[in-house]
Structures are given as structure tokens and as C-alpha cells.
Design an enzyme around this catalytic site. Structure first.
Site, short mmCIF file in Angstrom:
data_model
loop_
_atom_site.label_atom_id
_atom_site.label_comp_id
_atom_site.label_asym_id
_atom_site.label_seq_id
_atom_site.Cartn_x
_atom_site.Cartn_y
_atom_site.Cartn_z
N ASP A 114 -4.44 -10.71 1.40
CA ASP A 114 -3.37 -10.70 2.50
C ASP A 114 -2.98 -9.35 2.89
OD1 ASP A 114 -2.32 -10.50 -0.13
OD2 ASP A 114 -0.49 -10.73 0.83
N ASP B 58 -8.26 -12.19 -3.41
CA ASP B 58 -6.86 -11.56 -3.84
C ASP B 58 -6.20 -12.94 -4.51
OD1 ASP B 58 -4.72 -10.04 -4.23
OD2 ASP B 58 -3.95 -11.08 -2.53
N ASP C 263 -2.36 -13.15 -5.49
CA ASP C 263 -1.02 -13.36 -5.34
C ASP C 263 -0.88 -13.15 -3.60
OD1 ASP C 263 0.36 -13.40 -7.83
OD2 ASP C 263 -0.23 -11.44 -8.05
#
Length: 227
Positions: A180, A8, A10
């Protein structure tokens, strides 16, 4: 055997929250910063979800955020022209604040040293997301960037994970994905046949029944994937 690792962007490699907070506080220096940062984050998440669902264009979700915020700050009802003028000042502030997390480069280098193929799967606009990868100095490390705006699907849809695996030339079962967000990233990857790893930077106690590996820093990733 893991042959490729996808990330991922961001919140995992790039510290988006800090960049957005810095930009919005600079834009409204007289507002309460704690309220402003939290509310801007909430507005962003709601608008981006609608963008990913196809309800809003990229420009429309940006306008929606600032028009809503301006109204709540008592600045009146902004039309598109005023919203666009504000965005023309805000977006360069946001870009100037793009920075990688301190643990990102070392993890990427350690994995690349093993000969693993590396890439990114990101929900968002491909042009902006590739600009982020370039700006934080990871373009050479991450030659494959698969963005939802081009892929035709968004995480946690299995299709975007499989598209990225095909771009790297690996089977889903030979790839790991690190992000995240537990459901969107880690569980989404597992549902697509990859090894999902949840990066939880919160410092909170681990919840039960994760069913995926949990790391609290990218420094731990090479060791996790060596198991």
C-alpha cells in the site's frame, strides 16, 4: 511469467489502521477521537521509522509513543515503568482488533489456485508480524514471512526483497510484490527486480508517472497479474 506473489502485511492484508484506532480510542475514551487517532498514527510512523533505522529498540519506540502522547494529553511525564504498564493493557487491545481486509482472502485463494507461491515481506518485529498472519487466518496461505527484524534490512532496501524471493525459490524477475506504499513497496520492489504493484485504497485520483500498476482493491490483483 510470474511464479510467486509477495505481499506487504499492515495496510495491505491486515487493517492495521482500524486496529490501532480502536485500541487507542478505548485506551483514552475521554480524548477527542479524531485528534487522538491521527496523532497516534503520526507518532507511530515517526517512532517506527526510527526503529527501522536502528535508532530505537522495539520496546523503546513503543515507550516513546505513549510517553509523548501522555505528555500532550496533560498526563505528566511518564517513566519507563508507567509506560510499560500502559503498554501491557494497550497491546492486547490492539491484538484483539487485528482483522484482514475483506478482499484479502479471496485474492490469496485465487492466486494459490493458479499454483503461485505466496508470502509476506514486512517491516517490523518478526514475532509480532507472524502472530498477525496467524491471527487473521492466513498462516497456511502465507507460509513464508520475511520480517525486517530477522532479514537485517528493511523495505525499500533491495536486500529484503531478494531474501524473500530466495525463501520462495524464485528469481526476483519471476515474483510480484503488492503493497500500500508507493515508494516503500511498489517502487522498492521494482528496484529489486520484482514486478511492483501499488495497492491504493485511498479512492483519490491516480497520480501521474507511477511506472507501476495501480489497483484500488485486492479483488483486482489476479486480473492485473494475468495481463
Amino acid at each position: 511469467m510470474i511464479e510467486a506473489v509477495l505481499f506487504d502485511l499492515d495496510g495491505t492484508l491486515l487493517d492495521h489502521e482500524s486496529a490501532a484506532a480502536e485500541a487507542i480510542v478505548r485506551s483514552f475514551p475521554d480524548a477527542d477521537p479524531a485528534w487522538l487517532v491521527m496523532h497516534w498514527s503520526d507518532l507511530t510512523e515517526e517512532a517506527v521509522d526510527r526503529y527501522l533505522a536502528g535508532e530505537l529498540t522495539l520496546d523503546a519506540q513503543r515507550r516513546l509513543r505513549i510517553v509523548t502522547l501522555a505528555r500532550e494529553l496533560g498526563l505528566g511525564d511518564w517513566d519507563d515503568a508507567r509506560a510499560d504498564a500502559w503498554l501491557a493493557e494497550f497491546l492486547p487491545r490492539y491484538r484483539a482488533a487485528w482483522r484482514p481486509f475483506p478482499d484479502a482472502a479471496g485474492a490469496l485463494d485465487a492466486l494459490a489456485a493458479r499454483g503461485l507461491r505466496l508470502g509476506v515481506i514486512t517491516n517490523g518485529d518478526a514475532e509480532q508480524q507472524r502472530a498477525k498472519v496467524e491471527r487473521i487466518g492466513f498462516a497456511d496461505r502465507l507460509p513464508v514471512v520475511v520480517a525486517s527484524s530477522e532479514a537485517g534490512s528493511a523495505k525499500p532496501d533491495a536486500a529484503i526483497f531478494r531474501t524473500a524471493c530466495a525463501a520462495l525459490g524464485v528469481r526476483p524477475g519471476a515474483a510480484a510484490y503488492v503493497g500500500d506504499r508507493l515508494a516503500t513497496d511498489a517502487w522498492g520492489a521494482v528496484a529489486a527486480g520484482l514486478t511492483g504493484v501499488w495497492l491504493d485504497r485511498s479512492g483519490d485520483p491516480a497520480p501521474g508517472d507511477l511506472n507501476v500498476p495501480r489497483i484500488t482493491t485486492l479483488d483486482a490483483l489476479p486480473g492485473e497479474l494475468a495481463v
